[in-house]
Design a protein around this motif. Structure first.
Motif, mmCIF file in Angstrom:
data_model
loop_
_atom_site.group_PDB
_atom_site.id
_atom_site.type_symbol
_atom_site.label_atom_id
_atom_site.label_comp_id
_atom_site.label_asym_id
_atom_site.label_seq_id
_atom_site.Cartn_x
_atom_site.Cartn_y
_atom_site.Cartn_z
ATOM 1 N N GLU A 55 0.809 3.993 -2.900
ATOM 2 C CA GLU A 55 0.470 5.379 -2.561
ATOM 3 C C GLU A 55 1.461 6.344 -3.195
ATOM 4 O O GLU A 55 1.086 7.426 -3.670
ATOM 5 N N GLN A 56 2.726 5.948 -3.225
ATOM 6 C CA GLN A 56 3.750 6.777 -3.852
ATOM 7 C C GLN A 56 3.574 6.821 -5.370
ATOM 8 O O GLN A 56 3.855 7.829 -6.016
ATOM 9 N N HIS A 68 0.590 6.383 -7.210
ATOM 10 C CA HIS A 68 -0.573 7.109 -7.753
ATOM 11 C C HIS A 68 -0.620 8.567 -7.308
ATOM 12 O O HIS A 68 -1.221 9.407 -7.956
ATOM 13 N N ARG A 69 0.033 8.887 -6.155
ATOM 14 C CA ARG A 69 0.174 10.270 -5.672
ATOM 15 C C ARG A 69 -1.141 11.057 -5.727
ATOM 16 O O ARG A 69 -1.188 12.206 -6.165
ATOM 17 N N GLY A 70 -2.207 10.423 -5.327
ATOM 18 C CA GLY A 70 -3.491 11.111 -5.251
ATOM 19 C C GLY A 70 -4.219 11.235 -6.566
ATOM 20 O O GLY A 70 -5.319 11.805 -6.630
ATOM 21 N N TYR A 104 -4.648 0.263 -5.243
ATOM 22 C CA TYR A 104 -4.462 0.880 -3.937
ATOM 23 C C TYR A 104 -5.745 0.802 -3.110
ATOM 24 O O TYR A 104 -5.728 0.462 -1.923
ATOM 25 N N ASN A 113 -6.327 -1.604 0.324
ATOM 26 C CA ASN A 113 -6.825 -1.002 1.560
ATOM 27 C C ASN A 113 -8.106 -1.680 2.019
ATOM 28 O O ASN A 113 -8.304 -1.912 3.225
ATOM 29 N N ILE A 159 0.836 -1.206 0.000
ATOM 30 C CA ILE A 159 0.000 0.000 0.000
ATOM 31 C C ILE A 159 0.870 1.255 0.000
ATOM 32 O O ILE A 159 0.583 2.228 -0.705
ATOM 33 N N THR A 160 1.947 1.219 0.781
ATOM 34 C CA THR A 160 2.855 2.368 0.837
ATOM 35 C C THR A 160 3.479 2.618 -0.535
ATOM 36 O O THR A 160 3.579 3.771 -0.987
ATOM 37 N N PHE A 214 -4.290 3.421 -8.856
ATOM 38 C CA PHE A 214 -5.259 3.867 -7.855
ATOM 39 C C PHE A 214 -6.252 2.767 -7.463
ATOM 40 O O PHE A 214 -6.558 2.569 -6.278
#
Length: 207
Positions: free
Chosen positions: A135-136, A138-140, A150, A154, A131-132, A147
């Motif tokens: 997260e890096q 897709h960067r939001g 991710y 989760n 997950i970490t 995404f």
């Protein structure tokens, strides 16, 4: 050869005799199956001496068969209950074993639950690292190809953490009760929480 559907049927009949229609309703919560799957399996299990049936004559509607587990069926289920379950898939045999946990002894019942906790904790730890990384990546960005994965990782972690909490609750009940299932009625006490776990356990493949 018995498949998991057969054990699910024995699990249901181990609690009370059922018609084929009632079995389908019961199995929907633990191991969903179609009538076209259930009835051939019932016939084969009856031929193998695992269950028997009584034909009930009904007025104004078709007659029905009420199926009951035999001593051979109960012994078959008892041997199966204490075996370690396979890794969870969309149909999770662990839930059937929990439903039949009253056939086990305290040591094997606790091992069943403890093994589940250990397996879930390992998967949660592995996914946390992934997950970490995701997260890096897709960067939001909700349109990123990373995404969706991710979100799913989760989701699985949240579900598994909830199940770990439930497993710990079950262990606490077993330890406090000295595993006197006739007084504890663990299945009845846990029905609400177990049903919630079942409803949320629609697993997705981890690619």
């Amino acid at each position: 050869m018995m498949n998991t559907l057969g054990y699910a049927i024995l699990s249901a009949l181990g609690r009370k005799p059922c018609s084929g229609y009632e079995l389908a309703q019961y199995l929907d919560a633990v191991w969903p199956a179609k009538h076209s799957q259930i009835y051939p399996r019932l016939t084969k299990m009856e031929q193998n001496g695992l269950l028997i049936f009584e034909e009930v004559i009904q007025t104004g509607k078709p007659d029905k068969k009420i199926f009951s587990i035999t001593d051979k069926g109960r012994e078959t289920l008892e041997k199966w209950v204490i075996e370690s379950p396979s890794d969870p898939i969309m149909r999770d045999e662990f839930l059937i074993k929990v439903n039949s946990i009253w056939l086990s002894d305290e040591e094997n019942a606790k091992k069943l639950i403890q093994d589940r906790i250990s397996d879930l904790e390992q998967k949660v730890a592995f996914r946390t690292d992934t997950i970490t990384e995701l997260e890096q990546k897709h960067r939001g960005d909700t349109m990123s190809k990373h995404f969706g994965r991710y979100l799913l990782f989760n989701r699985r972690n949240m579900m598994d953490k909830e199940e770990i909490s439930w497993c710990q609750w079950v262990l606490n009940l077993i330890e406090k009760s000295n595993f006197n299932m006739s007084k504890l009625t663990l299945w009845m006490l846990g029905a609400g929480k177990l049903n919630l776990i079942i409803q949320n356990m629609i697993f997705v493949s981890e690619i």
